[in-house]
Design a protein around this motif. Structure first.
Motif, PDB file in Angstrom:
ATOM      1  N   SER A 114     -84.240  54.392 -83.487  1.00  0.00           N
ATOM      2  CA  SER A 114     -82.939  53.909 -84.053  1.00  0.00           C
ATOM      3  C   SER A 114     -82.563  54.716 -85.178  1.00  0.00           C
ATOM      4  CB  SER A 114     -83.409  52.475 -84.599  1.00  0.00           C
ATOM      5  OG  SER A 114     -82.505  51.937 -85.341  1.00  0.00           O
ATOM      6  N   THR A 115     -83.757  55.270 -85.839  1.00  0.00           N
ATOM      7  CA  THR A 115     -83.340  56.193 -86.914  1.00  0.00           C
ATOM      8  C   THR A 115     -82.375  57.521 -86.659  1.00  0.00           C
ATOM      9  OG1 THR A 115     -85.482  55.699 -87.967  1.00  0.00           O
ATOM     10  CG2 THR A 115     -84.508  57.646 -88.902  1.00  0.00           C
ATOM     11  N   LEU A 116     -82.773  57.920 -85.383  1.00  0.00           N
ATOM     12  CA  LEU A 116     -82.245  58.979 -84.712  1.00  0.00           C
ATOM     13  C   LEU A 116     -80.789  58.471 -84.520  1.00  0.00           C
ATOM     14  CD1 LEU A 116     -82.187  61.833 -83.253  1.00  0.00           C
ATOM     15  CD2 LEU A 116     -82.948  60.648 -81.234  1.00  0.00           C
ATOM     16  N   GLY A 117     -80.727  57.434 -83.988  1.00  0.00           N
ATOM     17  CA  GLY A 117     -79.148  56.840 -83.745  1.00  0.00           C
ATOM     18  C   GLY A 117     -78.359  57.132 -85.074  1.00  0.00           C
ATOM     19  N   MET A 118     -79.266  56.724 -86.046  1.00  0.00           N
ATOM     20  CA  MET A 118     -78.360  56.384 -87.518  1.00  0.00           C
ATOM     21  C   MET A 118     -78.014  58.014 -87.874  1.00  0.00           C
ATOM     22  SD  MET A 118     -80.946  53.899 -89.292  1.00  0.00           S
ATOM     23  CE  MET A 118     -81.635  52.389 -88.579  1.00  0.00           C
ATOM     24  N   LEU A 119     -79.142  58.929 -87.698  1.00  0.00           N
ATOM     25  CA  LEU A 119     -78.624  59.950 -88.297  1.00  0.00           C
ATOM     26  C   LEU A 119     -77.472  60.951 -87.496  1.00  0.00           C
ATOM     27  CD1 LEU A 119     -82.274  61.966 -88.527  1.00  0.00           C
ATOM     28  CD2 LEU A 119     -81.000  60.390 -90.273  1.00  0.00           C
ATOM     29  N   MET A 120     -77.579  60.652 -86.039  1.00  0.00           N
ATOM     30  CA  MET A 120     -76.370  60.956 -85.274  1.00  0.00           C
ATOM     31  C   MET A 120     -75.024  60.381 -85.500  1.00  0.00           C
ATOM     32  SD  MET A 120     -78.644  60.894 -81.749  1.00  0.00           S
ATOM     33  CE  MET A 120     -76.892  60.810 -80.808  1.00  0.00           C
ATOM     34  N   LEU A 121     -75.200  59.075 -86.043  1.00  0.00           N
ATOM     35  CA  LEU A 121     -73.989  58.396 -86.726  1.00  0.00           C
ATOM     36  C   LEU A 121     -73.452  58.980 -87.705  1.00  0.00           C
ATOM     37  CD1 LEU A 121     -72.454  55.680 -85.886  1.00  0.00           C
ATOM     38  CD2 LEU A 121     -73.855  54.570 -87.361  1.00  0.00           C
ATOM     39  N   THR A 122     -74.473  59.293 -89.011  1.00  0.00           N
ATOM     40  CA  THR A 122     -74.000  59.663 -89.985  1.00  0.00           C
ATOM     41  C   THR A 122     -73.411  61.195 -89.977  1.00  0.00           C
ATOM     42  OG1 THR A 122     -76.018  59.066 -90.877  1.00  0.00           O
ATOM     43  CG2 THR A 122     -74.934  60.403 -92.288  1.00  0.00           C
ATOM     44  N   SER A 123     -73.785  61.838 -88.943  1.00  0.00           N
ATOM     45  CA  SER A 123     -73.158  63.406 -88.867  1.00  0.00           C
ATOM     46  C   SER A 123     -71.920  63.234 -87.523  1.00  0.00           C
ATOM     47  CB  SER A 123     -74.238  64.099 -88.212  1.00  0.00           C
ATOM     48  OG  SER A 123     -74.849  64.753 -89.369  1.00  0.00           O
ATOM     49  N   ALA A 124     -71.659  62.121 -87.131  1.00  0.00           N
ATOM     50  CA  ALA A 124     -70.706  61.778 -85.961  1.00  0.00           C
ATOM     51  C   ALA A 124     -69.468  62.391 -86.396  1.00  0.00           C
ATOM     52  CB  ALA A 124     -70.429  60.623 -85.456  1.00  0.00           C
ATOM     53  N   ASN A 125     -68.671  63.245 -85.719  1.00  0.00           N
ATOM     54  CA  ASN A 125     -67.468  63.735 -86.272  1.00  0.00           C
ATOM     55  C   ASN A 125     -66.394  63.684 -84.931  1.00  0.00           C
ATOM     56  OD1 ASN A 125     -65.978  65.286 -88.212  1.00  0.00           O
ATOM     57  ND2 ASN A 125     -66.108  67.180 -86.911  1.00  0.00           N
ATOM     58  N   SER A 126     -66.671  62.926 -84.051  1.00  0.00           N
ATOM     59  CA  SER A 126     -65.832  62.747 -83.110  1.00  0.00           C
ATOM     60  C   SER A 126     -65.951  61.011 -82.664  1.00  0.00           C
ATOM     61  CB  SER A 126     -65.805  63.388 -81.840  1.00  0.00           C
ATOM     62  OG  SER A 126     -66.719  62.742 -80.998  1.00  0.00           O
ATOM     63  N   LEU A 127     -65.008  60.467 -81.967  1.00  0.00           N
ATOM     64  CA  LEU A 127     -65.320  59.019 -81.730  1.00  0.00           C
ATOM     65  C   LEU A 127     -66.336  58.896 -80.858  1.00  0.00           C
ATOM     66  CD1 LEU A 127     -61.395  57.772 -81.244  1.00  0.00           C
ATOM     67  CD2 LEU A 127     -63.140  57.408 -83.271  1.00  0.00           C
ATOM     68  N   ILE A 128     -66.775  59.799 -79.858  1.00  0.00           N
ATOM     69  CA  ILE A 128     -67.659  59.807 -78.766  1.00  0.00           C
ATOM     70  C   ILE A 128     -68.908  59.762 -79.338  1.00  0.00           C
ATOM     71  CG2 ILE A 128     -68.512  60.598 -76.541  1.00  0.00           C
ATOM     72  CD1 ILE A 128     -65.784  61.487 -76.173  1.00  0.00           C
ATOM     73  N   SER A 129     -69.117  60.638 -80.332  1.00  0.00           N
ATOM     74  CA  SER A 129     -70.590  60.950 -80.873  1.00  0.00           C
ATOM     75  C   SER A 129     -70.801  59.611 -81.546  1.00  0.00           C
ATOM     76  CB  SER A 129     -70.716  62.157 -81.547  1.00  0.00           C
ATOM     77  OG  SER A 129     -69.548  62.349 -82.541  1.00  0.00           O
ATOM     78  N   LEU A 130     -69.731  59.017 -82.466  1.00  0.00           N
ATOM     79  CA  LEU A 130     -69.962  57.830 -83.298  1.00  0.00           C
ATOM     80  C   LEU A 130     -70.317  56.738 -82.513  1.00  0.00           C
ATOM     81  CD1 LEU A 130     -67.132  56.202 -85.376  1.00  0.00           C
ATOM     82  CD2 LEU A 130     -68.527  55.019 -83.863  1.00  0.00           C
ATOM     83  N   TYR A 131     -69.634  56.597 -81.011  1.00  0.00           N
ATOM     84  CA  TYR A 131     -69.990  55.327 -80.215  1.00  0.00           C
ATOM     85  C   TYR A 131     -71.690  55.712 -79.913  1.00  0.00           C
ATOM     86  CZ  TYR A 131     -70.521  51.997 -76.692  1.00  0.00           C
ATOM     87  OH  TYR A 131     -70.792  50.953 -75.931  1.00  0.00           O
ATOM     88  N   LEU A 132     -71.989  57.054 -79.421  1.00  0.00           N
ATOM     89  CA  LEU A 132     -73.300  56.940 -78.746  1.00  0.00           C
ATOM     90  C   LEU A 132     -74.471  56.855 -80.036  1.00  0.00           C
ATOM     91  CD1 LEU A 132     -72.616  60.060 -76.470  1.00  0.00           C
ATOM     92  CD2 LEU A 132     -73.527  57.844 -75.915  1.00  0.00           C
ATOM     93  N   GLY A 133     -74.141  57.475 -81.262  1.00  0.00           N
ATOM     94  CA  GLY A 133     -74.667  57.211 -82.300  1.00  0.00           C
ATOM     95  C   GLY A 133     -75.276  55.728 -82.837  1.00  0.00           C
ATOM     96  N   LEU A 134     -74.098  54.790 -82.628  1.00  0.00           N
ATOM     97  CA  LEU A 134     -74.036  53.576 -82.847  1.00  0.00           C
ATOM     98  C   LEU A 134     -74.676  52.773 -81.827  1.00  0.00           C
ATOM     99  CD1 LEU A 134     -72.351  51.833 -85.077  1.00  0.00           C
ATOM    100  CD2 LEU A 134     -71.005  50.930 -83.142  1.00  0.00           C
ATOM    101  N   GLU A 135     -74.614  53.035 -80.581  1.00  0.00           N
ATOM    102  CA  GLU A 135     -75.246  52.206 -79.533  1.00  0.00           C
ATOM    103  C   GLU A 135     -76.854  52.619 -79.618  1.00  0.00           C
ATOM    104  OE1 GLU A 135     -74.440  49.635 -77.286  1.00  0.00           O
ATOM    105  OE2 GLU A 135     -72.971  50.056 -78.748  1.00  0.00           O
ATOM    106  N   LEU A 136     -77.051  53.993 -79.958  1.00  0.00           N
ATOM    107  CA  LEU A 136     -78.669  54.341 -79.945  1.00  0.00           C
ATOM    108  C   LEU A 136     -79.086  53.689 -81.002  1.00  0.00           C
ATOM    109  CD1 LEU A 136     -80.727  55.891 -78.852  1.00  0.00           C
ATOM    110  CD2 LEU A 136     -80.134  57.853 -80.216  1.00  0.00           C
ATOM    111  N   MET A 137     -78.762  53.592 -82.126  1.00  0.00           N
ATOM    112  CA  MET A 137     -79.124  52.840 -83.315  1.00  0.00           C
ATOM    113  C   MET A 137     -79.122  51.174 -82.980  1.00  0.00           C
ATOM    114  SD  MET A 137     -77.001  52.294 -87.057  1.00  0.00           S
ATOM    115  CE  MET A 137     -76.278  50.813 -86.959  1.00  0.00           C
ATOM    116  N   SER A 138     -78.323  50.608 -82.426  1.00  0.00           N
ATOM    117  CA  SER A 138     -78.218  49.037 -82.366  1.00  0.00           C
ATOM    118  C   SER A 138     -79.251  48.882 -81.179  1.00  0.00           C
ATOM    119  CB  SER A 138     -76.879  48.663 -81.787  1.00  0.00           C
ATOM    120  OG  SER A 138     -75.833  49.317 -82.746  1.00  0.00           O
TER     121      SER A 138
END
Lengths: 477, 201
Positions: A114-138
Motif C-alpha cells: 500500500s505504501t508503495l502505491g502511495m509513493l507511486m501516487l505521489t510521484s505520478a505525472n500522468s493519468l495512468i500512473s495516477l490510477y495504477l498508484g491509486l489502485e495499488l494503494m486502495s
C-alpha cells in the motif's frame, strides 16, 4: 529516453519497497506462520531504508519512465511523510495484532504494498500512473481494513470501503477518460499544454469526476460517508494507517494534478476545492460533537482537517502549497500520536474505544493523559501547539490569495471543532475515574511521547519543516 | 476483398444469433456455450480488422478463462435461472422500444457532435507497416511502459495476496500415512475384552 538505471535511481524508494515486498512474501511463505514478527521487523527496516534514501538521495528533479513518474522536491517531501506514517503504523500494530490473535505475516507485506502505491501516487505525472498508484494503494487498504476477518465490524468496514472505493475508482476513470479525450494527452504537462487557450467543457466535466474520485480518497465531503464506519470497524492500528499515510498521498496527488495539469483553469477547480473545503470543515466540526466512540470522533476530525488543509490548496499559490505541506506534516504527527494513545486503550486485555473509557485518565495514568491533552490542544489549533501554526499557514495563504471569506469561515469552524477536542481533555481530567488501562507497551508510549514532544516544540524550532515545505512548494512555481 | 466481406457477414451473423441465444436459451449451460461461440466469432472479427493480438487475447482470456469460470459458477451454484428469466420474452418488446429510443437519442447526439478545438490534434499512434500488433505491443510494453506494466503486475499481486489473506483458513487436515497403515497388525489395534454376562461393559 533515459537508460533504465537512471530511471531506477530516481525511483529508488519505490524499487526498494517493490523488491522488498516480494522478498518478504517469500520469507513468509517459506517460514510459515511463525515468521510474522520477523517479517514485521524487516518491513519496518525496509520502509526506514526507503526513508533514508529519500533524505540522502539526489535532490534533483527528473521525469523518468517516459513521463509517467516525476521525482521532485515536493514528491520527496510527501513521500517522507507517507513513509513515516507507515513505519509508525507497523510499530503500533505489532503488539495489537498479537493480542487480537491476527498476527499474520501478510499484514506488514500489505502495508508495504500500500505504501508503495502511495509513493507511486505521489510521484505520478500522468493519468495512468495516477490510477495504477491509486489502485495499488486502495486494494491493499481494503484488505487491511477487514484484516480481522472473523470480526463482523471489520468485515463490514472492508466490504463497505471496497464497494464505495470501486465506485469512486469508476468515477475517477470516467473523468480521466474524458480529460484524455478532450485534451489528447494523459501526461499532466500535456494536459496543461492542451488547455493553454482556456477551459474546454469536456475537460471541466472530466475534472469534476477526477476530483470526486480523489476527494473520496481524501475522505472529504461529499465523499466522506465511508469514513466513520471504516474507521470504527477496522483494527485500531489500521485506522491509524488510514488517518495518516493514504491521506498524505491523496492530498499530494490532488495538489499535483491541479497544479501541474490544470494551472490554466484555476478558476474552474478552485470553486470545487473551496466547496469541498468548506463542507468538510463544517461537517467535521459539527458531526463529531455527538460521537461517543473515539475512533468515530477521529474520523470526523480527519474529515475536518482535510477541509482545513484544502483551504491552502484553494489559494493556488506558492504560499498555499507550502501551507498544505506544513499542515499535512503537523496533522500526520498529531494524528499518529493520538492513535498511539487510542491503541493504548486496553482494560484487562480487551481494547476499549469509548470516550467515557478515558474518564479520569489523569489520575490513573498521568503521562498518557498529558500526552493526549497536548495532542488534543494541537488538533484544536490552540497556540503554542503545532496545530495552531498549521492552520495559520493555510489560512494566511488563503488571505494572500484574496480568499478572506474562506479563511474567516475556517477560523469560525475551527472554534466549533475545539469544543469536542476540549471535551476529551475535560473527560480525562475532571470526570470520575473509569477502570485504569493496562500498561501500554514501550513502543506505543514512545510514539505518543515523541509526537507530543514534536507538537510541543514546533514553535521553538519550526525551521526544518517550514524550509522543507518551502522547497517542496517551489517544485510547482 | 469479397472473401473478407463474406467472412465479416458470416462472423457477425453467427455472433448476433449466438448473443441472442445467450439470453433466450432455457438451459444456463447452453447460454454459456453460446457466449463462448459469440466470443470466438468476435475474435474472428478482430482478425478481419487486422487486430490479431486482440483476437487471440479474446480467445485465450475470455474463452479460455472467463467463460469457463462462468461455466463453473453456473454448474456449481444452484441458481434457478429459469425462474429468474420467466416472462423475459414477454417483456422483450417493451425493452426493445426503450432500447430503440435510447438508440435514437444516441444517434441525435452523435449527429450534432463537434469535436472541441483543443481535442482536434491527432493523438493516435501511426501504424508502422510490416510490424505485427504483437511485435508493436511488445516493443513498447517492456520499454516505454515498463513502469506502468510492472505497477499493474503489483496491483494483481496485491489482489492475490488479499484474496488469500481473507479466505484461506489453515485447517488441521488428517493426512494418510501409508507406511503406518501397512505397519498395523491385529495385535496393535484390536483389544479383546471379556464381558461378563448381564453386566454390561
Amino acid at each position: 529516453m533515459y537508460p533504465l538505471s537512471f530511471s531506477i535511481a530516481h525511483a529508488l524508494p519505490e524499487t526498494i519497497l517493490a523488491v522488498g515486498a516480494l522478498l518478504l512474501i517469500l520469507v513468509g511463505a517459506i517460514r510459515g506462520e511463525k515468521s510474522a514478527p520477523l517479517v514485521a521487523e524487516l518491513a519496518i527496516g525496509l520502509l526506514t531504508l526507503a526513508l533514508v534514501v529519500i533524505f540522502i538521495g539526489a535532490k534533483t528533479t527528473a521525469t523518468v519512465f517516459d513521463g509517467a513518474f516525476i521525482d521532485d522536491q515536493f514528491a520527496r517531501y510527501m513521500k517522507a511523510l507517507v513513509l513515516i506514517g507507515s513505519i509508525v503504523t507497523l510499530i503500533l500494530s505489532r503488539d495489537f495484532l498479537r493480542r487480537e490473535n491476527i498476527d499474520q505475516f501478510e499484514f506488514p507485506v500489505l502495508v508495504m504494498l500500500s505504501t508503495l502505491g502511495m509513493l507511486m501516487l505521489t510521484s505520478a505525472n500522468s493519468l495512468i500512473s495516477l490510477y495504477l498508484g491509486l489502485e495499488l494503494m486502495s486494494l491493499a487498504l481494503y484488505v487491511v481494513a477487514s484484516f480481522h476477518r472473523d470480526n463482523l465490524k471489520a468485515s463490514e468496514a472492508g466490504l463497505k470501503y471496497f464497494v464505495l472505493g470501486a465506485l469512486s475508482s469508476g468515477m475517477l476513470l470516467y473523468g480521466a477518460s474524458l480529460i484524455y479525450g478532450y485534451a489528447g494527452s494523459v501526461s499532466f504537462p500535456g494536459i496543461a499544454a492542451a488547455l493553454k487557450s482556456g477551459p474546454a467543457i469536456g475537460v471541466v466535466f472530466g475534472l469534476v469526476f477526477l476530483l470526486a474520485g480523489l476527494a473520496f480518497k481524501m475522505s472529504t465531503v461529499p465523499f466522506h460517508m465511508w469514513t466513520p464506519d471504516v474507521y470504527e470497524g477496522a483494527p485500531t492500528p489500521v485506522t491509524a494507517f488510514f488517518a495518516s499515510a493514504p491521506k498524505m498521498a491523496a492530498v499530494a496527488i490532488t495538489l499535483r494534478t491541479v497544479m501541474v495539469a490544470f494551472p490554466n483553469i484555476t478558476h474552474e477547480w478552485r470553486q470545487i476545492v473551496m466547496f469541498i473545503s468548506v463542507a468538510s470543515m463544517a461537517l467535521g466540526s459539527f458531526a463529531a460533537i455527538g460521537q461517543t466512540n473515539i475512533k468515530r470522533l477521529m474520523a470526523y476530525s480527519s474529515i475536518g482537517h482535510m477541509g482545513f488543509a484544502l483551504v491552502g490548496l484553494a489559494a493556488a499559490n506558492a504560499a498555499g502549497v507550502e501551507g498544505v505541506a506544513i499542515y499535512l506534516a503537523i496533522y500526520l504527527v498529531t494524528t499518529l500520536g493520538v492513535f498511539a494513545a487510542i491503541v493504548a486503550m486496553r482494560v484487562q486485555g480487551r481494547s476499549v474505544e469509548n470516550i467515557s473509557d478515558l474518564a479520569g485518565l489523569s489520575r490513573t495514568d498521568g503521562w498518557m493523559a498529558f500526552f493526549m491533552a497536548m495532542l488534543m490542544f494541537s488538533l484544536a489549533g490552540i497556540p503554542p501547539m503545532a496545530g495552531f501554526f498549521a492552520k495559520y499557514y493555510a489560512f494566511l495563504a488563503a488571505v494572500q490569495a484574496g480568499l478572506t471569506p474562506l479563511a474567516v469561515i475556517g477560523v469560525l469552524l475551527s472554534t466549533v471543532a475545539a469544543f469536542y477536542y476540549l471535551r476529551i481533555v475535560k473527560v480525562m481530567y475532571f470526570d470520575e475515574a473509569a477502570p485504569a488501562f493496562d500498561r501500554a507497551p514501550f513502543a506505543v508510549r514512545a510514539v505518543c511521547a515523541v509526537a507530543t514532544a514534536l507538537v510541543f516544540c514546533f514553535w521553538v524550532y519550526p525551521a526544518p519543516i517550514v524550509e522543507a515545505a518551502t522547497n517542496a512548494a517551489r517544485a510547482f512555481f | 476483398m469479397t472473401a473478407a466481406v463474406a467472412f465479416f457477414y458470416l462472423f457477425s451473423m453467427i455472433m448476433l444469433a449466438s448473443a441472442f441465444m445467450v439470453i433466450a436459451a432455457r438451459n444456463p449451460v447452453h447460454s454459456v456455450l453460446f457466449l463462448i461461440l459469440a466470443f470466438v466469432n468476435a475474435a474472428g472479427l478482430f482478425m478481419l480488422a487486422g487486430a490479431e493480438f486482440l483476437g487471440m487475447i479474446l480467445i485465450v482470456v475470455y474463452v479460455g478463462a472467463v467463460a469457463v469460470l462462468f461455466l463453473f459458477v453456473v454448474m456449481m451454484l444452484d441458481v434457478d435461472f429459469a425462474e429468474m428469466k420467466r416472462g423475459f420474452l414477454q417483456v422483450l418488446p417493451i425493452g426493445a422500444i426503450i432500447g430503440g429510443i435510447v438508440a435514437i437519442e444516441l444517434i441525435l447526439v452523435v449527429g450534432s457532435w463537434t469535436v472541441a478545438p483543443a481535442g482536434s490534434a491527432p493523438v493516435g499512434s501511426p501504424i508502422t507497416p510490416g510490424v505485427t500488433n504483437t511485435v508493436a505491443l511488445g516493443r513498447v510494453l517492456y520499454t516505454q511502459y515498463i513502469y506502468l506494466f510492472q505497477a499493474a503486475g503489483l496491483v494483481l499481486l496485491t489482489a492475490m495476496v488479499g484474496a488469500i489473506v481473507l479466505t484461506l483458513r489453515h485447517k488441521v487436515v488428517k493426512r494418510q500415512v501409508i507406511a503406518e497403515q501397512n505397519a498395523r497388525t491385529q495385535a496393535s489395534v484390536v483389544e479383546i475384552k471379556k464381558v461378563p454376562f448381564r453386566a454390561g461393559v
